[in-house]
Design a protein around this motif. Structure first.
Motif, PDB file in Angstrom:
ATOM      1  N   PRO A 582       0.733  -1.169  -0.100  1.00  0.00           N
ATOM      2  CA  PRO A 582       0.170   0.148  -0.137  1.00  0.00           C
ATOM      3  C   PRO A 582       0.836   1.199  -0.069  1.00  0.00           C
ATOM      4  O   PRO A 582       2.038   1.018   0.102  1.00  0.00           O
ATOM      5  N   SER A 583       0.289   2.473   0.045  1.00  0.00           N
ATOM      6  CA  SER A 583       1.096   3.649   0.080  1.00  0.00           C
ATOM      7  C   SER A 583       1.355   3.944   1.384  1.00  0.00           C
ATOM      8  O   SER A 583       0.490   3.843   2.301  1.00  0.00           O
ATOM      9  N   TYR A 584       2.607   4.043   1.473  1.00  0.00           N
ATOM     10  CA  TYR A 584       3.392   4.138   2.972  1.00  0.00           C
ATOM     11  C   TYR A 584       4.421   4.910   3.121  1.00  0.00           C
ATOM     12  O   TYR A 584       5.054   5.144   1.970  1.00  0.00           O
ATOM     13  N   CYS A 585       4.819   5.659   4.186  1.00  0.00           N
ATOM     14  CA  CYS A 585       5.861   6.135   4.600  1.00  0.00           C
ATOM     15  C   CYS A 585       6.861   5.438   5.370  1.00  0.00           C
ATOM     16  O   CYS A 585       6.533   4.715   6.057  1.00  0.00           O
ATOM     17  N   GLY A 586       7.918   5.726   5.094  1.00  0.00           N
ATOM     18  CA  GLY A 586       9.109   5.027   5.707  1.00  0.00           C
ATOM     19  C   GLY A 586       9.299   5.750   7.268  1.00  0.00           C
ATOM     20  O   GLY A 586       8.908   6.461   7.615  1.00  0.00           O
ATOM     21  N   ARG A 587      10.427   5.377   7.821  1.00  0.00           N
ATOM     22  CA  ARG A 587      10.814   5.637   9.129  1.00  0.00           C
ATOM     23  C   ARG A 587      11.747   6.997   8.980  1.00  0.00           C
ATOM     24  O   ARG A 587      11.946   7.747   9.904  1.00  0.00           O
ATOM     25  N   ASP A 588      12.146   7.348   7.835  1.00  0.00           N
ATOM     26  CA  ASP A 588      12.727   8.608   7.416  1.00  0.00           C
ATOM     27  C   ASP A 588      12.674   8.900   5.948  1.00  0.00           C
ATOM     28  O   ASP A 588      12.120   8.112   5.410  1.00  0.00           O
ATOM     29  N   ASP A 589      13.110   9.941   5.753  1.00  0.00           N
ATOM     30  CA  ASP A 589      12.622  10.778   4.487  1.00  0.00           C
ATOM     31  C   ASP A 589      13.263   9.691   3.209  1.00  0.00           C
ATOM     32  O   ASP A 589      12.981   9.380   1.933  1.00  0.00           O
ATOM     33  N   LEU A 590      14.657   9.093   3.367  1.00  0.00           N
ATOM     34  CA  LEU A 590      15.501   8.220   2.629  1.00  0.00           C
ATOM     35  C   LEU A 590      14.599   7.091   2.348  1.00  0.00           C
ATOM     36  O   LEU A 590      14.316   6.434   1.324  1.00  0.00           O
ATOM     37  N   GLU A 591      14.026   6.495   3.457  1.00  0.00           N
ATOM     38  CA  GLU A 591      13.401   5.006   3.605  1.00  0.00           C
ATOM     39  C   GLU A 591      11.974   5.413   2.616  1.00  0.00           C
ATOM     40  O   GLU A 591      11.687   4.432   1.737  1.00  0.00           O
ATOM     41  N   THR A 592      11.512   6.478   2.624  1.00  0.00           N
ATOM     42  CA  THR A 592      10.018   6.850   1.943  1.00  0.00           C
ATOM     43  C   THR A 592      10.673   7.162   0.667  1.00  0.00           C
ATOM     44  O   THR A 592       9.881   6.491  -0.356  1.00  0.00           O
ATOM     45  N   LEU A 593      11.702   7.668   0.178  1.00  0.00           N
ATOM     46  CA  LEU A 593      12.090   7.937  -1.160  1.00  0.00           C
ATOM     47  C   LEU A 593      12.352   6.494  -1.876  1.00  0.00           C
ATOM     48  O   LEU A 593      12.073   6.081  -3.034  1.00  0.00           O
ATOM     49  N   MET A 594      12.904   5.668  -1.280  1.00  0.00           N
ATOM     50  CA  MET A 594      13.213   4.249  -1.539  1.00  0.00           C
ATOM     51  C   MET A 594      11.908   3.576  -1.903  1.00  0.00           C
ATOM     52  O   MET A 594      12.296   2.423  -2.588  1.00  0.00           O
ATOM     53  N   ALA A 595      10.855   3.759  -1.128  1.00  0.00           N
ATOM     54  CA  ALA A 595       9.690   3.029  -1.521  1.00  0.00           C
ATOM     55  C   ALA A 595       8.911   3.603  -2.619  1.00  0.00           C
ATOM     56  O   ALA A 595       7.840   2.725  -2.892  1.00  0.00           O
ATOM     57  N   SER A 596       9.264   4.619  -3.268  1.00  0.00           N
ATOM     58  CA  SER A 596       8.622   5.144  -4.387  1.00  0.00           C
ATOM     59  C   SER A 596       8.694   4.082  -5.632  1.00  0.00           C
ATOM     60  O   SER A 596       9.918   3.664  -5.949  1.00  0.00           O
ATOM     61  N   ASP A 597       7.597   4.215  -6.382  1.00  0.00           N
ATOM     62  CA  ASP A 597       7.474   3.423  -7.743  1.00  0.00           C
ATOM     63  C   ASP A 597       7.403   4.506  -8.764  1.00  0.00           C
ATOM     64  O   ASP A 597       7.245   4.177  -9.924  1.00  0.00           O
ATOM     65  N   SER A 598       7.882   5.625  -8.617  1.00  0.00           N
ATOM     66  CA  SER A 598       7.864   6.557  -9.552  1.00  0.00           C
ATOM     67  C   SER A 598       9.572   6.696  -9.898  1.00  0.00           C
ATOM     68  O   SER A 598      10.485   6.691  -9.206  1.00  0.00           O
ATOM     69  N   ALA A 599       9.596   6.674 -11.328  1.00  0.00           N
ATOM     70  CA  ALA A 599      10.857   6.849 -12.057  1.00  0.00           C
ATOM     71  C   ALA A 599      11.536   8.052 -11.665  1.00  0.00           C
ATOM     72  O   ALA A 599      12.904   8.071 -11.548  1.00  0.00           O
ATOM     73  N   ALA A 600      10.978   9.208 -11.434  1.00  0.00           N
ATOM     74  CA  ALA A 600      11.356  10.322 -11.131  1.00  0.00           C
ATOM     75  C   ALA A 600      12.095  10.457  -9.617  1.00  0.00           C
ATOM     76  O   ALA A 600      13.107  10.868  -9.578  1.00  0.00           O
ATOM     77  N   ASP A 601      11.677   9.462  -8.900  1.00  0.00           N
ATOM     78  CA  ASP A 601      12.210   9.432  -7.451  1.00  0.00           C
ATOM     79  C   ASP A 601      13.691   8.468  -7.741  1.00  0.00           C
ATOM     80  O   ASP A 601      14.438   8.696  -6.969  1.00  0.00           O
ATOM     81  N   TRP A 602      13.637   7.617  -8.770  1.00  0.00           N
ATOM     82  CA  TRP A 602      14.389   6.558  -8.866  1.00  0.00           C
ATOM     83  C   TRP A 602      15.701   7.486  -9.500  1.00  0.00           C
ATOM     84  O   TRP A 602      16.817   7.301  -8.896  1.00  0.00           O
ATOM     85  N   ILE A 603      15.577   8.415 -10.102  1.00  0.00           N
ATOM     86  CA  ILE A 603      16.420   9.295 -11.063  1.00  0.00           C
ATOM     87  C   ILE A 603      16.901  10.072  -9.623  1.00  0.00           C
ATOM     88  O   ILE A 603      18.345  10.343  -9.656  1.00  0.00           O
ATOM     89  N   ARG A 604      16.183  10.542  -8.672  1.00  0.00           N
ATOM     90  CA  ARG A 604      16.712  11.238  -7.673  1.00  0.00           C
ATOM     91  C   ARG A 604      17.782  10.612  -6.760  1.00  0.00           C
ATOM     92  O   ARG A 604      18.704  11.216  -6.374  1.00  0.00           O
ATOM     93  N   ILE A 605      17.373   9.425  -6.261  1.00  0.00           N
ATOM     94  CA  ILE A 605      18.383   8.509  -5.700  1.00  0.00           C
ATOM     95  C   ILE A 605      19.592   8.237  -6.710  1.00  0.00           C
ATOM     96  O   ILE A 605      20.808   8.302  -5.942  1.00  0.00           O
ATOM     97  N   SER A 606      19.551   8.126  -7.967  1.00  0.00           N
ATOM     98  CA  SER A 606      20.740   7.969  -8.754  1.00  0.00           C
ATOM     99  C   SER A 606      21.756   9.422  -8.639  1.00  0.00           C
ATOM    100  O   SER A 606      22.768   9.288  -8.692  1.00  0.00           O
ATOM    101  N   GLU A 607      20.955  10.475  -8.611  1.00  0.00           N
ATOM    102  CA  GLU A 607      21.626  11.673  -8.397  1.00  0.00           C
ATOM    103  C   GLU A 607      22.413  11.958  -7.417  1.00  0.00           C
ATOM    104  O   GLU A 607      23.581  12.535  -7.156  1.00  0.00           O
ATOM    105  N   MET A 608      22.059  11.047  -6.181  1.00  0.00           N
ATOM    106  CA  MET A 608      22.988  11.216  -4.919  1.00  0.00           C
ATOM    107  C   MET A 608      24.167  10.323  -4.887  1.00  0.00           C
ATOM    108  O   MET A 608      25.376  10.526  -4.244  1.00  0.00           O
TER     109      MET A 608
END
Length: 634
Positions: A582-608
């Motif tokens: 289901p749609s959920y939040c992680g225990r911190d912002d990074l965990e929430t970002l890693m749970a995203s199924d959006s390619a735009a968020d995957w790109i954000r992780i790659s930029e890190m």
């Protein structure tokens, strides 16, 4: 007579009724029954308010998460490549390595730029971190083009001291030329095909009259006239002659009969290098990983995998000397027990490929994939379509097993059509034909990767297996409890192969060895992603092209890792592979970002990890692993 006033109503004593009361939340057991991940209520996001359609065009091209690339014609792509070569951004490789404009042997006739100053003026800023070759105490072979240029120790000496890549099984140029010209000899395969009384499917080019060396009639067809559609990347060219031997055609779909193919002398029993019997199966002794890339493989080895197998390579492409297909056979130095996986439709094609791999590569076993469900493979008679042709399976295994000293293994699915299981019909004979191990994926071809694997049927097949045959189970292994259950439920199961589970959480091997559910933190997961990026830069290069190639494979991998749900967020553990999060939040912002199924968020992780993406960058994941073929039953 005194009267008393009626008692006042206590405040707020009457029950209140809301106009829109929300339904009670299903219990964790009910969610599991629906294949929905039971995430703790504290981490669930409220359902989205559907007022107006969201404009996603700015973020990801209006695809709801996937960033789609603009389709371009071949002519347009070719023109853009030529323009890029002439631009200052495309520095000559030799000049970039040495930093000397006179180092290129082509001089002024070189197609690429030799203007170092112009290149450095437009070169993107260096990435954070240290050059991966510097960390290995090596001189970087990419010189001026490296995106970590400022961390180099001695740029000018790089061209004189190339670091040795920790990979083997590369295609040698002389072997590739022989394959191109159909002059590579296959004496063992040709003799075995003749002994089995099978017709040759692969035809050679006609020999020119003045060619005194002659063309080997047993080599691969390399006409190139018949083009097939591409299979992911690289393309598959599986051209085969339609005149297959009559005895094989007549036997398609019939029960296996020992005398339907001319018999051969019993093969000598090979000592398998995969000594599963000697390992206590209840002591987590062996873990079998099916890897998708060299970098994922290295991660799996670091995290505990014992046996690794390369990605499936097409026999016809290997026989044609296609470098892109040979890349699938590469072995990393960390892989101490490694096999390659090949796929072919006919005995002579597979036997030649096995002989070629056995002669030119360092492997511990060779696996024949007879379970691939992809349409282009199945339509050419390979992969899981072989389950409808049992006599061809026999011919392929017999022909291939006698041309190699390495153990030969076979991977199958339960069946081609759902509900018509066929794997049990070959398990009792496949060892006598020449296979040392049989991997059974507990789904039919029609199921692709939907629905749960049928492990009860895998157990039934294993019970029919002869004692020397290793039976390896495959499907939905996603935790150490899954692994324990399968190897303990049936004594004939030697071990389990792990594929998608390792792509989603490669630390599954650590969990199996340590017998624990690892509640891995977002920082620990990011560290694993950093290792992947570092391995990618070592493999594909630390220049701009290598960085973007690493980014592409990282993004493909993130399309799998986003499916992982942290242990600490679940009401029921362990996570099952078929659960829909289901749609959920992680225990911190990074965990929430890693749970995203959006390619735009995957790109954000790659930029890190790899810096900003180039201007106009787009990405669309290519894998759709949850397919189900509804057309197969008519």
């Amino acid at each position: 007579m005194a009267t008393t006033a009626p008692p006042a109503d206590p405040p707020d004593s009457s029950p209140t009724v809301t106009e829109h009361s929300s339904p009670p939340r299903p219990s964790p057991e009910e969610l599991v029954a629906r294949a929905v991940a039971p995430v703790k209520p504290a981490f669930l996001r409220p359902p989205p308010v559907r007022d107006a359609p969201k404009d996603d065009n700015k973020a990801d091209g209006g695809t709801g998460g996937a960033v789609v690339a603009e389709k371009k014609s071949k002519r347009q792509l070719k023109r853009e490549r030529k323009q890029e070569q002439k631009s200052s951004s495309h520095l000559c490789i030799e000049v970039g390595k040495s930093g000397n404009v006179n180092s290129c042997k082509y001089g002024d006739s070189c197609r690429f730029s030799h203007d170092i100053d112009a290149y450095l003026d437009q070169k993107p800023a260096d990435l954070e971190g240290i050059c991966p070759f510097t960390t290995l105490d090596q001189l970087c072979p990419y010189g001026l083009t490296c995106r970590f240029l400022s961390t180099h120790k001695d740029i000018h000496a790089a061209s004189e001291n190339h670091p040795e890549k920790p990979e083997i099984n590369t295609l040698k140029k002389d072997i590739q030329k022989l394959l191109w010209k159909n002059k590579y000899k296959f004496p063992k395969a040709s003799a075995q095909i003749k002994l089995l009384g099978l017709k040759e499917v692969i035809k050679s080019k006609p020999q020119p009259a003045n060619d005194d060396q002659g063309v080997n009639q047993d080599n691969a067809d390399k006409d190139g006239d018949d083009k097939t559609e591409s299979l992911c990347n690289p393309p598959v060219n599986m051209e085969c002659d339609s005149t297959l031997c009559e005895e094989m055609d007549k036997s398609e779909g019939e029960p296996l009969i020992d005398n339907s193919v001319p018999s051969v002398q019993p093969r000598p029993v090979k000592k398998s290098k995969v000594e599963i019997d000697e390992i206590d199966k209840h002591d987590n002794g062996i873990h079998y990983a099916k890897a998708e890339s060299e970098d994922t493989t290295k991660l799996c080895k670091i995290l505990g995998a014992d046996i690794t197998c390369g990605e499936m390579a097409m026999c016809t492409n290997l026989l044609q000397g296609q470098a892109s297909e040979w890349a699938l056979l590469r072995r990393h130095s960390s892989e101490d027990l490694f096999g390659v996986q090949i796929c072919g439709a006919y005995p002579d094609t597979v036997a030649r490929t096995v002989e070629l791999v056995d002669s030119e590569c360092s492997v511990d076993f060779i696996d024949i994939n007879m379970g691939c469900p992809i349409d282009i493979v199945v339509n050419k008679g390979a992969g899981s379509s072989l389950l409808t042709k049992p006599m061809r399976i026999k011919s392929i295994v017999q022909a291939a097993s006698t041309v190699t000293e390495n153990p030969l293994t076979v991977k199958v699915r339960t069946a081609f059509f759902e509900g018509r299981n066929r794997a049990d019909s070959i398990v009792s004979d496949i060892y006598d034909w020449g296979a040392s191990a049989l991997t059974i994926h507990g789904r039919s071809r029609q199921q692709r990767y939907s629905k749960l694997a049928d492990w009860d049927y895998i157990y039934q097949c294993a019970q029919k297996a002869p004692e020397p045959l290793h039976v390896i189970g495959n499907g939905d292994v996603f935790s150490f409890t899954d692994w324990n259950k399968h190897v303990s439920s049936c004594s004939k199961i030697s071990t389990c192969m792990i594929a998608r589970g390792a792509l989603i959480k490669p630390w599954i091997f650590t969990e199996i060895k340590e017998q624990r559910h690892w509640d891995i933190t977002s920082a620990e997961r990011l560290s694993i992603l950093k290792d992947f990026a570092s391995f990618g830069l070592e493999h594909w290069g630390s220049d701009s092209k290598g960085v973007e190639t690493t980014r592409y494979f990282l993004l493909e991998w993130l399309s799998y890792t986003c499916r992982y749900i942290p242990v600490g967020l679940l009401d029921v553990i362990p996570q099952r592979l078929n659960w829909r999060p289901p749609s959920y939040c992680g225990r911190d912002d990074l965990e929430t970002l890693m749970a995203s199924d959006s390619a735009a968020d995957w790109i954000r992780i790659s930029e890190m990890l790899l810096g900003k993406v180039p201007e106009g960058f787009t990405f669309t994941p290519k894998h759709k692993s949850n397919a189900y073929d509804r057309a197969e039953n008519g």
